[in-house]
Design an enzyme around this catalytic site. Sequence first.
Site, PDB file in Angstrom:
ATOM      1  N   GLN A 119     -25.173  27.520  -0.299  1.00  0.00           N
ATOM      2  CA  GLN A 119     -24.073  27.726  -1.241  1.00  0.00           C
ATOM      3  C   GLN A 119     -24.563  27.474  -2.660  1.00  0.00           C
ATOM      4  OE1 GLN A 119     -20.355  25.606   0.639  1.00  0.00           O
ATOM      5  NE2 GLN A 119     -22.220  24.724   1.480  1.00  0.00           N
ATOM      6  N   ASN A 120     -25.783  26.987  -2.775  1.00  0.00           N
ATOM      7  CA  ASN A 120     -26.285  26.601  -4.097  1.00  0.00           C
ATOM      8  C   ASN A 120     -26.710  27.808  -4.916  1.00  0.00           C
ATOM      9  OD1 ASN A 120     -25.881  24.087  -3.120  1.00  0.00           O
ATOM     10  ND2 ASN A 120     -28.040  23.580  -2.800  1.00  0.00           N
TER      11      ASN A 120
ATOM     12  N   HIS B 217     -23.308  32.140  -2.763  1.00  0.00           N
ATOM     13  CA  HIS B 217     -22.540  32.072  -4.004  1.00  0.00           C
ATOM     14  C   HIS B 217     -23.301  32.619  -5.209  1.00  0.00           C
ATOM     15  CE1 HIS B 217     -19.799  28.744  -2.128  1.00  0.00           C
ATOM     16  NE2 HIS B 217     -19.512  29.958  -1.715  1.00  0.00           N
TER      17      HIS B 217
ATOM     18  N   CYS C 155     -24.115  43.045 -15.204  1.00  0.00           N
ATOM     19  CA  CYS C 155     -23.340  43.718 -16.235  1.00  0.00           C
ATOM     20  C   CYS C 155     -21.929  44.013 -15.722  1.00  0.00           C
ATOM     21  CB  CYS C 155     -24.036  45.015 -16.645  1.00  0.00           C
ATOM     22  SG  CYS C 155     -23.069  45.903 -17.880  1.00  0.00           S
TER      23      CYS C 155
ATOM     24  N   CYS D 189     -21.895  48.434 -16.200  1.00  0.00           N
ATOM     25  CA  CYS D 189     -22.646  49.328 -15.305  1.00  0.00           C
ATOM     26  C   CYS D 189     -23.055  48.654 -13.994  1.00  0.00           C
ATOM     27  CB  CYS D 189     -23.877  49.883 -16.026  1.00  0.00           C
ATOM     28  SG  CYS D 189     -25.102  48.639 -16.469  1.00  0.00           S
TER      29      CYS D 189
ATOM     30  N   CYS E 154     -25.942  49.344 -21.426  1.00  0.00           N
ATOM     31  CA  CYS E 154     -24.658  49.958 -21.792  1.00  0.00           C
ATOM     32  C   CYS E 154     -23.857  49.148 -22.815  1.00  0.00           C
ATOM     33  CB  CYS E 154     -23.816  50.206 -20.536  1.00  0.00           C
ATOM     34  SG  CYS E 154     -23.074  48.712 -19.859  1.00  0.00           S
TER      35      CYS E 154
ATOM     36  N   THR F 149     -23.497  19.238   2.234  1.00  0.00           N
ATOM     37  CA  THR F 149     -22.305  19.974   1.813  1.00  0.00           C
ATOM     38  C   THR F 149     -21.046  19.263   2.290  1.00  0.00           C
ATOM     39  OG1 THR F 149     -21.071  22.064   1.925  1.00  0.00           O
ATOM     40  CG2 THR F 149     -22.469  21.544   3.831  1.00  0.00           C
TER      41      THR F 149
ATOM     42  N   ASN G 256     -26.084  14.122   5.771  1.00  0.00           N
ATOM     43  CA  ASN G 256     -25.251  13.867   4.596  1.00  0.00           C
ATOM     44  C   ASN G 256     -25.214  12.365   4.348  1.00  0.00           C
ATOM     45  OD1 ASN G 256     -22.877  13.776   2.694  1.00  0.00           O
ATOM     46  ND2 ASN G 256     -22.712  15.926   3.301  1.00  0.00           N
TER      47      ASN G 256
ATOM     48  N   ALA H  85     -30.758  13.497   1.893  1.00  0.00           N
ATOM     49  CA  ALA H  85     -31.455  14.634   2.495  1.00  0.00           C
ATOM     50  C   ALA H  85     -32.966  14.558   2.257  1.00  0.00           C
ATOM     51  CB  ALA H  85     -30.903  15.936   1.935  1.00  0.00           C
TER      52      ALA H  85
HETATM   53  P1  OAD Z   1     -19.903  19.252  -2.916  1.00  0.00           P
HETATM   54  O1  OAD Z   1     -20.087  18.609  -4.243  1.00  0.00           O
HETATM   55  O2  OAD Z   1     -18.530  19.594  -2.488  1.00  0.00           O
HETATM   56  O3  OAD Z   1     -20.526  18.325  -1.781  1.00  0.00           O
HETATM   57  C1  OAD Z   1     -21.798  17.768  -1.907  1.00  0.00           C
HETATM   58  C2  OAD Z   1     -22.104  17.023  -0.631  1.00  0.00           C
HETATM   59  O4  OAD Z   1     -23.405  16.516  -0.717  1.00  0.00           O
HETATM   60  C3  OAD Z   1     -21.167  15.839  -0.332  1.00  0.00           C
HETATM   61  O5  OAD Z   1     -20.740  15.915   1.020  1.00  0.00           O
HETATM   62  C4  OAD Z   1     -22.061  14.623  -0.570  1.00  0.00           C
HETATM   63  O6  OAD Z   1     -21.724  13.541   0.295  1.00  0.00           O
HETATM   64  C5  OAD Z   1     -23.416  15.178  -0.222  1.00  0.00           C
HETATM   65  N1  OAD Z   1     -24.572  14.526  -0.855  1.00  0.00           N
HETATM   66  C6  OAD Z   1     -24.677  14.041  -2.123  1.00  0.00           C
HETATM   67  N2  OAD Z   1     -25.915  13.584  -2.348  1.00  0.00           N
HETATM   68  C7  OAD Z   1     -26.626  13.773  -1.211  1.00  0.00           C
HETATM   69  C8  OAD Z   1     -27.954  13.522  -0.813  1.00  0.00           C
HETATM   70  N3  OAD Z   1     -28.860  12.972  -1.639  1.00  0.00           N
HETATM   71  N4  OAD Z   1     -28.334  13.865   0.442  1.00  0.00           N
HETATM   72  C9  OAD Z   1     -27.445  14.415   1.310  1.00  0.00           C
HETATM   73  N5  OAD Z   1     -26.168  14.685   0.990  1.00  0.00           N
HETATM   74  C10 OAD Z   1     -25.757  14.376  -0.247  1.00  0.00           C
HETATM   75  O7  OAD Z   1     -20.866  20.534  -2.906  1.00  0.00           O
HETATM   76  P2  OAD Z   1     -20.839  21.787  -1.924  1.00  0.00           P
HETATM   77  O8  OAD Z   1     -20.440  21.407  -0.559  1.00  0.00           O
HETATM   78  O9  OAD Z   1     -22.146  22.486  -2.107  1.00  0.00           O
HETATM   79  O10 OAD Z   1     -18.752  26.866  -5.130  1.00  0.00           O
HETATM   80  O11 OAD Z   1     -19.703  22.654  -2.591  1.00  0.00           O
HETATM   81  C11 OAD Z   1     -19.426  23.918  -2.085  1.00  0.00           C
HETATM   82  C12 OAD Z   1     -19.025  24.848  -3.179  1.00  0.00           C
HETATM   83  O12 OAD Z   1     -17.995  24.257  -3.969  1.00  0.00           O
HETATM   84  C13 OAD Z   1     -20.111  25.133  -4.195  1.00  0.00           C
HETATM   85  O13 OAD Z   1     -20.996  26.157  -3.786  1.00  0.00           O
HETATM   86  C14 OAD Z   1     -19.325  25.572  -5.392  1.00  0.00           C
HETATM   87  C15 OAD Z   1     -18.295  24.468  -5.376  1.00  0.00           C
HETATM   88  O14 OAD Z   1     -17.129  24.690  -6.027  1.00  0.00           O
HETATM   89  C16 OAD Z   1     -18.473  27.709  -6.121  1.00  0.00           C
HETATM   90  O15 OAD Z   1     -18.677  27.447  -7.290  1.00  0.00           O
HETATM   91  C17 OAD Z   1     -17.882  29.008  -5.670  1.00  0.00           C
END
Ligand code: OAD
Length: 250
Positions: free
Chosen positions: A103-104, A121, A129, A132, A152, A190, A215, A233
Amino acid sequence: MLNESLLEQAASKLHGITDLVAFTGAGVSAESGVPTFRGAEGVWKNFRAEEVATPEAFARDPKLVWEFYNDRRDLLADLQPNPAHDTLAELQRRFERFTLVTQNIDGLHALAGSRNLLELHGNLWRVRCTGCGQTWETVGEKLPAIPECESCGALLRPDVVWFGEALPEQVWNEAFTAVSQCEAILVVGTSAVVYPAAGLVEVARRHGAQVIEVNIEPTAASESADVCLHGRAGEVLPALLEALRTQGSG
Ligand code: OAD
């Protein structure tokens, strides 16, 4: 302290399988210095997503949205992959089929050498753009406050998925196929609350995959996980790889 017996359990689930998916979120990049989205220091604590990460926000105030993304580009420009990214790149070499679904948008998985990478994402370093539709890679480049298309003249936007937008169709289809076929899925860093991406874990589980979560804390995905490895991680993944190596030579 990492729980050795859980590491062994996770490694034994991965041992001997040929098809693995890793599904990653912001936590994977946290140890590189990239802020996560949720939690005490999260990006969404300082910014309202609807003001900087929606098509409506961009239509209303493209300068403000670009300011947000240009700041993120500045922050990321000097950051490097950490042992979590490196281990995922290494794991890729150990399985016949390995798909990395992320998702990164920070590009750090690719920088660590991961291939077969599905960026659900989008990517912060790519621009698209609005006229175009052409896309450009602009890795490390400094962009103007409101960048315009060289072909464009229309407004450029970051090639990322904003709230309320569909995920890129082909990338999504490939991710869906990968999780439907894999024997195990590693869910790393995540919160697993943003859909449709988070739903991939459930799809994998329904198709019989083992779910291994890494996590620092329990998440929405923990209930469907067969093994939860709690810790950073960048520490857990190298230890898991080591446990896998030990099992392989045992
Ligand atoms: P979040 O910020 O929601 O979650 C990050 C996760 O990483 C949490 O569960 C933390 O506990 C965990 N975490 C933090 N540090 C860590 C570490 N050192 N090792 C292991 N885990 C750790 O981020 P995402 O789940 O990526 O979307 O968020 C999903 C989406 O929400 C993103 O892609 C973005 C955001 O809004 C869009 O912008 C469309």
